[in-house]
Design an enzyme around this catalytic site. Sequence first.
Site, PDB file in Angstrom:
ATOM      1  N   ASP A  75       1.015  -1.330  -0.113  1.00 10.80           N
ATOM      2  CA  ASP A  75      -0.005  -0.023   0.005  1.00 10.80           C
ATOM      3  C   ASP A  75       0.770   1.203   0.163  1.00 10.80           C
ATOM      4  O   ASP A  75       1.891   1.154   0.396  1.00 10.80           O
ATOM      5  CB  ASP A  75      -1.071   0.031   1.307  1.00 10.80           C
ATOM      6  CG  ASP A  75      -2.288   0.832   0.972  1.00 10.80           C
ATOM      7  OD1 ASP A  75      -3.087   0.091   0.826  1.00 10.80           O
ATOM      8  OD2 ASP A  75      -2.045   2.099   0.835  1.00 10.80           O
ATOM      9  N   ASP A 115      -8.559  -5.496  -2.952  1.00  9.09           N
ATOM     10  CA  ASP A 115      -9.713  -4.243  -2.436  1.00  9.09           C
ATOM     11  C   ASP A 115      -9.707  -2.957  -2.729  1.00  9.09           C
ATOM     12  O   ASP A 115     -10.043  -2.167  -2.237  1.00  9.09           O
ATOM     13  CB  ASP A 115     -10.011  -5.010  -0.908  1.00  9.09           C
ATOM     14  CG  ASP A 115     -11.421  -4.268  -0.532  1.00  9.09           C
ATOM     15  OD1 ASP A 115     -12.447  -4.368  -1.347  1.00  9.09           O
ATOM     16  OD2 ASP A 115     -11.644  -3.855   0.755  1.00  9.09           O
ATOM     17  N   LYS A 155     -11.753  -5.870  -6.824  1.00 12.11           N
ATOM     18  CA  LYS A 155     -13.077  -5.017  -6.414  1.00 12.11           C
ATOM     19  C   LYS A 155     -13.018  -4.179  -7.856  1.00 12.11           C
ATOM     20  O   LYS A 155     -12.084  -3.608  -8.420  1.00 12.11           O
ATOM     21  CB  LYS A 155     -12.855  -4.216  -5.426  1.00 12.11           C
ATOM     22  CG  LYS A 155     -13.912  -3.203  -5.183  1.00 12.11           C
ATOM     23  CD  LYS A 155     -14.014  -2.733  -4.026  1.00 12.11           C
ATOM     24  CE  LYS A 155     -13.005  -1.695  -3.290  1.00 12.11           C
ATOM     25  NZ  LYS A 155     -13.305  -1.323  -2.010  1.00 12.11           N
TER      26      LYS A 155
END
Length: 199
Positions: A75, A115, A155
Amino acid sequence: MSRLRDRRTRHDAFYRQAKRDQYAARSVYKLQELDQRFRLLGPGLRVLDLGCRPGSWLQYAAERVGEAGRVVGIDRTAVEVPLPAHVRVEIGDVLEVTPETLLGELPCFDVVLSDMAPDTTGIAMTDQARSVALYLRALELAAAVGCSGSSFVGKIFMGEGFEGAVAETKRLYARTKVVRPDATRRISSEHYLVAQTKK
């Protein structure tokens, strides 16, 4: 919408359950449902979590694979929740990271999760295009680092470009299913593509 009503919407039953279960976010129950339906995770597997912050998917995956497994997350911002030793988190941009950085010493991943959602603008067409681009990048990385026969969960917002993303996923995986987990907020256009058996 008033602040109070907005807070009540955000702080729903899944939010409260996540607090009780000591998960970083309510989104963990989306992954839990997908895992239970499609048997994605298990002891000893190697899992990659793209866009892993705030860390609830890392927490859940780490529990499911156990100490014999490995979980890697990436991330742009550090994950603040405590994680066990078999989890490694890279700070970086998914759009720029190399497959080699993600793999480290691992040969490949059994499951790749995403996600990720775009930085939204409030302009539906722009947000949709960004969502599709992020999804396709996650799919590209999954194709590069996933083992033969591996699974991918990503997603994506429903809208223009969605069908093309589904077609590209089907090209790479033997089975692809579109799913909207129960924990998805009613106002959200997000769906998940669950792809299994990488060709």
